[in-house]
Design a protein around this motif. Structure first.
Motif, PDB file in Angstrom:
ATOM      1  N   ILE A   1      21.878  21.431  63.658  1.00  0.00           N
ATOM      2  CA  ILE A   1      22.434  21.042  65.186  1.00  0.00           C
ATOM      3  C   ILE A   1      22.985  22.318  65.491  1.00  0.00           C
ATOM      4  CG2 ILE A   1      23.732  19.539  66.419  1.00  0.00           C
ATOM      5  CD1 ILE A   1      22.851  17.465  64.898  1.00  0.00           C
TER       6      ILE A   1
ATOM      7  N   SER B   1      27.413  22.455  65.610  1.00  0.00           N
ATOM      8  CA  SER B   1      27.705  21.127  64.699  1.00  0.00           C
ATOM      9  C   SER B   1      29.049  21.444  63.943  1.00  0.00           C
ATOM     10  CB  SER B   1      26.786  20.755  63.796  1.00  0.00           C
ATOM     11  OG  SER B   1      26.198  21.873  62.661  1.00  0.00           O
TER      12      SER B   1
ATOM     13  N   CYS C   1      28.980  17.403  67.218  1.00  0.00           N
ATOM     14  CA  CYS C   1      28.399  18.665  68.036  1.00  0.00           C
ATOM     15  C   CYS C   1      29.378  18.644  69.217  1.00  0.00           C
ATOM     16  CB  CYS C   1      26.852  18.000  68.618  1.00  0.00           C
ATOM     17  SG  CYS C   1      26.205  19.340  69.533  1.00  0.00           S
TER      18      CYS C   1
END
Length: 428
Positions: free
Chosen positions: A144, A147, A156
């Motif tokens: 991600i 993150s 996030c």
């Protein structure tokens, strides 16, 4: 699309559990409900024209940050209540909790407002038996963008153009649609701050359909195919759209014309070759629409979240002047719009020519008077839905964004297996 008080006037989808939804054997079909539809439980009396008047500055900020995602490869999601035009209603968790989420093809992340804020339907991952937080050291967290860790939970960070930052705790949970259930959908939940961006209109969060992880498009194979499509019937300025919908999975990507679909970080890009008015191909150098490698603010983005279409500055002047000639009217600027005195009905009686965007591979979007102009009858003028990207600032004057008014009445089909975008004019 992508950012804060900026949602390129985005449109949100709503599968209303009380509304009739078309069921498919492979995939999920959701009815789209307009932001001002009286069928919404939190409907407020308003109109689309006033809505745009209030939020011109927010739209400009949103567009700028949307392109910033391409430059910095940062995760920037639409959040401001101001630009959402449609809602999607689905349920999350067990027991299921109804959520109204903004659909955004420029966002990778699905996120919702946590139960610490005042909402009619409060989602809490700790109250759902099917939820599980993403741990910091997991492969999911590492994949991600932006993150980080908060204790042992993956979070996030989303940055906004006005200086706001939003931190979402990452988890996965069950998503329930009218005709399908999808388990372990990656999502975020945000708890802090009840005012500003999220303080009004029962804003619940964002339903990201961007091309990159962890967008739900990475789960489309579970629904039957790596495809999705959406359709808005009639003028987006109308409140009622009985046939509008979004289909995930076994989507309609057949028929009509197609053009190559390019994936550029968080955006879907296409190749625009020419713009024509009636039979006349406007004298625009195709290089104006080219995506320059590693250069932000260039290329042509197809965006379901922008109401207007924004054309690169040098091309826009050719479009603007020819439209004025065809109307035999001198226009005037009003904020970020270019307008003409009179009514659209007068234009319709004059056999005004069709404006066409012509893409690689032979695909076309044809704009008639209802697509090309937005009426302000009480003020006795109408305005172009096509504007110059220079309004967004010098960084974006070479950017072109194909917005929702150019796509209305077309089924827009995204085939992510073959990287093709289909454009099929519907007769509904």
């Amino acid at each position: 699309m992508a950012t804060t008080p900026y949602l390129l006037s985005i449109f949100l989808l709503s599968l209303s559990l009380a509304d009739a939804n078309i069921k498919t054997s492979r995939g999920v079909t959701l009815q789209l409900v307009h932001r001002f539809s009286p069928s919404l439980s939190f409907h407020k009396s308003d109109n689309f024209e006033n809505f745009l008047e209030r939020n011109d500055e927010y739209v400009i900020k949103r567009i700028a940050m949307f392109q910033q995602e391409s430059i910095d490869a940062q995760l920037i999601t639409p959040t401001s209540r101001h630009e959402h035009l449609f809602f999607v209603n689905l349920s999350i968790g067990e027991p299921p909790v109804i959520q109204y989420l903004a659909m955004d093809t420029g966002s990778r992340l699905i996120w919702v407002i946590g139960d610490s804020l005042k909402r009619e339907f409060k989602y809490s991952p700790r109250s759902s038996s099917t939820s599980s937080f993403v741990s910091c050291g997991s492969d999911i967290c590492k994949k991600i963008s932006n993150s980080r860790c908060n204790s042992s939970i993956c979070t996030c960070l989303t940055r906004y153009g006005d200086g706001h930052e939003l931190e979402s705790y990452m988890l996965y949970d069950r998503f329930l649609f009218e005709n399908a259930t999808v388990d372990k959908v990656i999502m975020g939940v945000h708890y802090r701050g009840s005012g500003g961006l999220f303080g009004e209109d029962n804003f619940y969060g964002v339903f990201g359909l961007g091309p990159r992880y962890p967008s739900i498009v990475h789960r489309l194979h579970d629904l039957g195919a790596n495809k999705f499509s959406y359709y808005i019937n009639g003028k987006v300025t109308d409140n009622f759209h009985p046939y509008a919908g979004l289909t995930l999975g076994d989507a309609d990507v057949q028929g009509g014309s197609t053009t190559p679909l390019l994936i550029d970080d968080a955006q879907y890009l296409i190749s625009l070759e020419t713009i024509s008015l009636g039979e006349e191909c406007l004298p625009i150098d195709p290089k104006v629409f080219a995506k320059i490698e590693n250069v932000g603010g260039t290329g042509v983005v197809i965006d379901s979240g922008s109401v207007k279409t924004w054309v690169a500055e040098t091309a826009y002047h050719k479009v603007d002047s020819r439209i004025s000639d065809a109307l035999d009217k001198r226009g005037f600027d009003r904020r970020d719009k270019y307008c003409y005195f009179g009514t659209i009905e007068e234009v319709q009686k004059s056999n005004f020519p069709i404006l066409s965007f012509n893409f690689a591979g032979g695909a076309d979007l044809h704009l008639d008077e209802d697509d090309l102009f937005m009426d302000y009858p009480l003020l006795n003028y109408f305005c172009l839905t096509v504007r110059s990207s220079a309004v967004l600032g010098p960084t974006f004057e070479n950017l072109t964004i194909i917005g929702l008014t150019a796509q209305q009445d077309y089924v827009m089909g995204y085939d992510l297996e073959n990287l093709r975008l289909s454009m099929k004019l519907s007769d509904l």
